[in-house]
Enzyme design. Structure first.
Site, PDB file in Angstrom:
ATOM      1  N   LYS B  86       0.820  -1.219   0.000  1.00 25.05           N
ATOM      2  CA  LYS B  86       0.000   0.000   0.000  1.00 25.05           C
ATOM      3  C   LYS B  86       0.853   1.269   0.000  1.00 25.05           C
ATOM      4  O   LYS B  86       0.446   2.294  -0.548  1.00 25.05           O
ATOM      5  CB  LYS B  86      -0.912   0.016   1.231  1.00 25.05           C
ATOM      6  CG  LYS B  86      -1.856  -1.167   1.341  1.00 25.05           C
ATOM      7  CD  LYS B  86      -3.020  -1.029   0.400  1.00 25.05           C
ATOM      8  CE  LYS B  86      -4.039  -2.133   0.602  1.00 25.05           C
ATOM      9  NZ  LYS B  86      -5.128  -2.062  -0.381  1.00 25.05           N
ATOM     10  N   GLU B 108     -10.060   5.270   3.695  1.00 27.16           N
ATOM     11  CA  GLU B 108     -10.841   4.204   4.316  1.00 27.16           C
ATOM     12  C   GLU B 108      -9.938   2.993   4.422  1.00 27.16           C
ATOM     13  O   GLU B 108      -8.958   2.892   3.683  1.00 27.16           O
ATOM     14  CB  GLU B 108     -12.094   3.911   3.489  1.00 27.16           C
ATOM     15  CG  GLU B 108     -11.938   2.918   2.363  1.00 27.16           C
ATOM     16  CD  GLU B 108     -10.981   3.328   1.278  1.00 27.16           C
ATOM     17  OE1 GLU B 108     -10.034   2.549   1.034  1.00 27.16           O
ATOM     18  OE2 GLU B 108     -11.135   4.381   0.662  1.00 27.16           O
ATOM     19  N   SER B 376       1.902  -9.585  -0.567  1.00 33.06           N
ATOM     20  CA  SER B 376       1.578  -8.152  -0.590  1.00 33.06           C
ATOM     21  C   SER B 376       1.699  -7.484   0.775  1.00 33.06           C
ATOM     22  O   SER B 376       1.742  -6.258   0.863  1.00 33.06           O
ATOM     23  CB  SER B 376       0.170  -7.948  -1.137  1.00 33.06           C
ATOM     24  OG  SER B 376      -0.746  -8.694  -0.362  1.00 33.06           O
TER      25      SER B 376
END
Lengths: 270, 392
Positions: B86, B108, B376
Site C-alpha cells: 500500500k 478508508e 503483498s
C-alpha cells in the site's frame, strides 16, 4: 405540457413556489408509507419525490440511510415500489411524481425496461443520485424514448460548461443543490447561489427546484425569494418517521403539521 | 471529457454524484501532468527508494517446494515500510494532494494496511489524515488502529451496514462530497471512479517492473505464472502490469472464497458476482437479483469487499487473467506453512495467493514450473485472527 410545467404555470402568476416532499417508499411499511403520501398531499404537497430504497445510498446522510433500512425491514423491493407508485398515480392524476434512485437498481432492472414501466405508470421524472451527466447517455436515451423527464443535479459551484450541459439535458426540472455534502437537516441559513440561479434561468425555462438540508420555514422563504421555483424537503419529514413510526396516529399528525408549515413557507407573494 | 480512457472495455467509468466530478477531473489532470514532470518522478522515486525501502526482494522458497519440480518465488512487499504494498501508491497520491493544494486526506481501510500507509504518508508530508474504518474491522485489527493513531491519523468508526470496508468506503465518499475543496480522497485500491483504477495501477506498477527484472536476472526466463490475491485488486494489477503482453505468463488472481462460495459467505465478485454499478464504477459486484449490494465475507479484512477493480473485470472478460477462489481454511493453512517452513509470516490476504500456488504445486508435483506469488503484506496484524480461528 408536462405536469411540472403545468404546476409551474399555475404558481408563477401568484409568484409562489412549490413544496415537494421526499420520502422513501416502504418506510416504515408499505401501508404507512402510502398513508404518509396521502397526508402530504392533503396538506400542501405540490409534487412528490419518492425514493426507491438502495443498500448503499452514498448521496444520503444518516436520516435517509436509516429510512432505507426501515423500508428493507418492511420487505420492500423494486417491484413493490413500482406497485406503490402505480397506486399513488391512480389516486393523484395531476400531481408531478418523480423517482429518486441509484444507478445499479435501474441497470439491473434493465434501463429501458425500467423507464418503460415508469412510463406506463405515468411517472414524470427520474433522478439518479450517482449518475453524472457524463455517464448518462443510455439513461437519457431511454428517458426520451419513454417520455420520462431525466433530472440532473446542479451543484452550487457548477462551472459554466456544466451549467450549460445541465440546462440542455435536464428535463422536467433542475435539482439545485443547496450545498455540497449529503442529504440532511441544516439549521444554518442556506444562501441560495444567486449567480447560478440567474445563469440557469437565462439558459432554460424549466423549473429550478432546490434541495439538500432544507428543514425550516425561514430557509424556504429565503430560497423562494431568491427566484427558484420550489423546494424538496426529505430528511426533515423522514426524521418524524424515525421518531414516531410506532405510533401511526401521532406520526400522521406530526407529518400533517410539518407539511402544512413547509407548504405555507413556499407561498410567498413578493 | 477525460484526458485518459475512463473505461477498460465495458468496465470502469465515473458513477458518482455530479458534485464530485470536478474533483475527479482535477485529480486526473494533476496525475497526467505530474507523471510527465521529471521533478515529480524523481521525488516519488526518492521516497520509494530511501523512505519506503524499494526495491523489495524476490525470494526463492527453500523448503516449501521440497520433493516437487516447482520453484516458488515470493515478491516481498511485506518488507516495504508500513508492512504492505500500500505504501507505493499512497506516496504518489499524497504528493498529488500537495500539488493540488489539498491539505486534508480522507481514507478508508479494511485490514488497516491502507490506513497505516495513508497515516505514514500524511505524517511524512504534513497532511491532516482521517480514516474511516468499520467497527467490525476496528475490532479485528486493533494493532493497526493503534499504529495509525500513533502516526497522527484520526480514526472514524463506521457503524452502518456490516461495519466493514464497504461501509467505510461509502462514508469516505460522503465525507469527500462535502469536503472535496480542501480534501483529497486517498482510495486504497485500484477501484472506484476514474481516474483511481488507472492511477493506483500506475503507482503500483513498480511491483511488476521490479519482479520482471529480478526474475530475468535470477532465472533468465519469465515465470509460468504470477499469482496475487484480489480484493479491490491493487497488488494484483501492480504485479500483473509488466506481464500483460507476455502471453506465456499466466496471470492468476485469487479471490476470497470465505467459508466456501456455495455458502454465500465469500468475497468473490469476479467469479460469483454480476456486472453492476457500485462505488463509482461499473464492474463485477456481489449483489441481489434486483441490484442491492450484498455483504461480502472473508477472514481477511483486506479482502472483505463485494466489488473489484474494473481492470480485473475486463481482464477476466477477455480471458487474459484467470480468477479463482481460496477458502478461509486454505488461506490459514498456507499462512501456517509459510511461517513454519520459510520463516515468513504473510498477511492473510496474500495467504490466499500462496494457497493457490501450493495447490498448483501439489496437484502436479512432477511439473517443472516457476510461480511468483506476490506477498503483498506481512501477517503481524493477523496473528490474533489466526489464533482465534485455530482456537490456540
Amino acid at each position: 405540457m408536462n405536469r411540472y410545467q403545468t404546476l409551474y404555470k399555475k404558481l408563477v402568476p401568484f409568484k409562489k413556489g412549490c413544496f415537494i416532499p421526499f420520502v422513501i417508499l416502504g418506510d416504515p411499511s408499505i401501508d404507512i408509507s402510502l398513508k404518509i403520501v396521502d397526508v402530504l398531499i392533503e396538506n400542501g404537497a405540490d409534487g412528490l419525490e419518492l425514493g426507491i430504497p438502495f443498500s448503499d445510498p452514498l448521496a444520503d446522510g444518516k436520516i435517509i440511510q436509516k429510512a432505507n433500512l426501515r423500508a428493507f425491514s418492511s420487505g420492500i423491493n423494486v417491484v413493490k415500489c413500482l406497485t406503490m407508485l402505480h397506486k399513488i398515480r391512480k389516486k393523484y392524476k395531476t400531481i408531478p411524481i418523480g423517482i429518486l434512485s441509484y444507478a445499479n437498481l435501474i441497470f439491473q432492472f434493465g434501463i429501458n425496461n425500467f423507464y418503460l414501466k415508469c412510463s406506463n405508470i405515468n411517472i414524470d421524472s427520474i433522478l439518479i443520485a450517482d449518475l453524472p451527466i457524463e455517464e448518462s447517455y443510455k439513461f437519457r436515451q431511454c428517458a426520451e424514448i419513454n417520455n420520462i423527464s431525466q433530472v440532473f443535479i446542479c451543484p452550487p459551484d457548477a462551472q459554466q460548461d456544466l451549467i450549460e450541459k445541465i440546462s440542455m439535458y435536464s428535463t422536467g426540472y433542475i435539482y439545485l443543490l443547496s450545498r455540497s455534502g449529503v442529504t440532511g437537516t441544516d439549521q444554518d441559513i442556506i444562501i441560495p447561489p444567486l449567480n447560478l440561479i440567474n445563469q440557469l434561468k437565462r439558459l432554460t425555462n424549466i423549473p429550478i427546484i432546490q434541495g439538500f438540508g432544507i428543514s425550516h420555514p425561514k430557509q424556504i422563504k429565503k430560497i423562494i425569494l431568491s427566484g427558484v421555483s420550489g423546494v424538496i424537503c426529505g430528511s426533515v419529514i423522514i426524521q418524524l418517521i424515525e421518531h414516531y413510526w410506532f405510533d401511526k396516529k401521532k406520526l400522521m399528525e406530526k407529518i400533517k403539521n410539518l407539511s402544512k408549515s413547509l407548504h405555507q413557507s413556499t407561498q410567498i407573494v413578493k | 471529457m477525460t484526458l485518459l480512457n475512463s473505461y477498460f472495455g465495458n468496465f470502469g467509468g465515473m458513477y458518482v454524484p455530479q458534485i464530485l466530478m470536478p474533483a475527479l477531473y482535477q485529480l486526473e489532470e494533476e496525475l497526467v501532468s505530474s507523471l510527465k514532470n521529471p521533478k515529480f518522478n524523481i521525488e516519488l522515486s526518492d521516497l520509494l527508494n530511501n523512505y519506503a525501502g524499494r526495491p523489495t526482494p524476490l525470494t526463492l522458497c527453500r523448503n516449501l517446494t521440497k520433493g516437487t519440480n516447482t520453484r516458488i518465488y515470493l515478491k516481498r512487499e511485506d518488507l516495504l515500510h508500513g508492512g504492505a504494498h500500500k505504501t507505493n501508491q499512497v506516496l504518489g497520491q499524497a504528493l498529488l494532494a500537495k500539488k493540488m493544494k489539498k491539505n486534508e486526506i480522507i481514507a478508508e481501510t479494511g485490514a488497516g494496511q491502507h490506513g497505516v500507509a495513508a497515516a505514514l504518508s500524511c505524517a511524512l508530508l504534513n497532511l491532516k489524515c482521517r480514516i474511516y474504518m468499520g467497527i467490525k474491522d476496528i475490532k479485528r485489527q486493533k494493532q493497526n488502529v493503534f499504529r495509525m493513531q500513533l502516526m497522527g491519523a484520526k480514526i472514524i468508526p463506521v457503524e452502518t451496514g456490516n461495519g466493514t470496508l464497504k461501509d467505510a468506503c461509502n462514508e469516505a465518499l460522503r465525507d469527500w462530497s462535502k469536503n472535496y475543496a480542501n480534501a483529497h480522497y486517498m482510495i486504497g485500491t485500484a477501484a472506484g471512479p476514474h481516474p483511481y483504477p488507472t492511477m493506483v495501477k500506475e503507482f503500483q506498477s513498480i511491483i511488476g517492473k521490479e519482479t520482471k527484472s529480478q526474475i530475468l536476472q535470477q532465472e533468465n526466463c519469465l515465470p509460468d505464472a504470477i499469482i496475487a490475491c484480489v480484493g479491490g485488486g491493487s497488488n494484483a494489477i501492480g504485479i500483473f502490469s509488466s506481464f500483460m503482453s507476455d502471453m506465456s505468463v499466466d496471470l492468476i488472481g485469487v479471490e476470497p472464497g470465505g467459508m466456501g462460495v456455495h455458502t454465500e459467505k465469500h468475497g468473490a465478485p469476479l467469479t460469483h458476482g454480476d456486472i453492476g454499478i457500485f462505488f463509482g464504477m461499473k464492474t463485477k459486484v456481489m449483489q441481489t437479483e434486483e441490484g442491492q449490494i450484498k455483504e461480502s465475507w472473508s477472514i481477511s479484512a483486506g479482502l472483505d469487499f463485494p466489488a473489484v477493480g474494473p481492470e480485473h473485470a475486463w481482464l477476466n472478460s477477455i480471458k487474459r487473467a484467470t480468477y479463482v477462489s481460496i477458502t478461509d481454511n486454505e488461506a490459514i493453512c498456507a499462512f501456517q506453512n509459510l511461517s513454519k517452513l520459510e520463516g515468513i509470516i504473510p498477511a492473510l490476504e496474500c495467504s490466499h495467493a500462496l494457497a493457490y500456488a501450493l495447490k498448483l504445486m501439489n496437484n502436479n508435483p512432477e511439473k517443472h514450473q516457476t510461480l511468483i506469488v506476490n506477498i503483498s503484506g506481512r501477517g503481524d496484524k493477523d496473528i490474533e485472527t489466526v489464533k482465534n480461528f485455530l482456537k490456540i
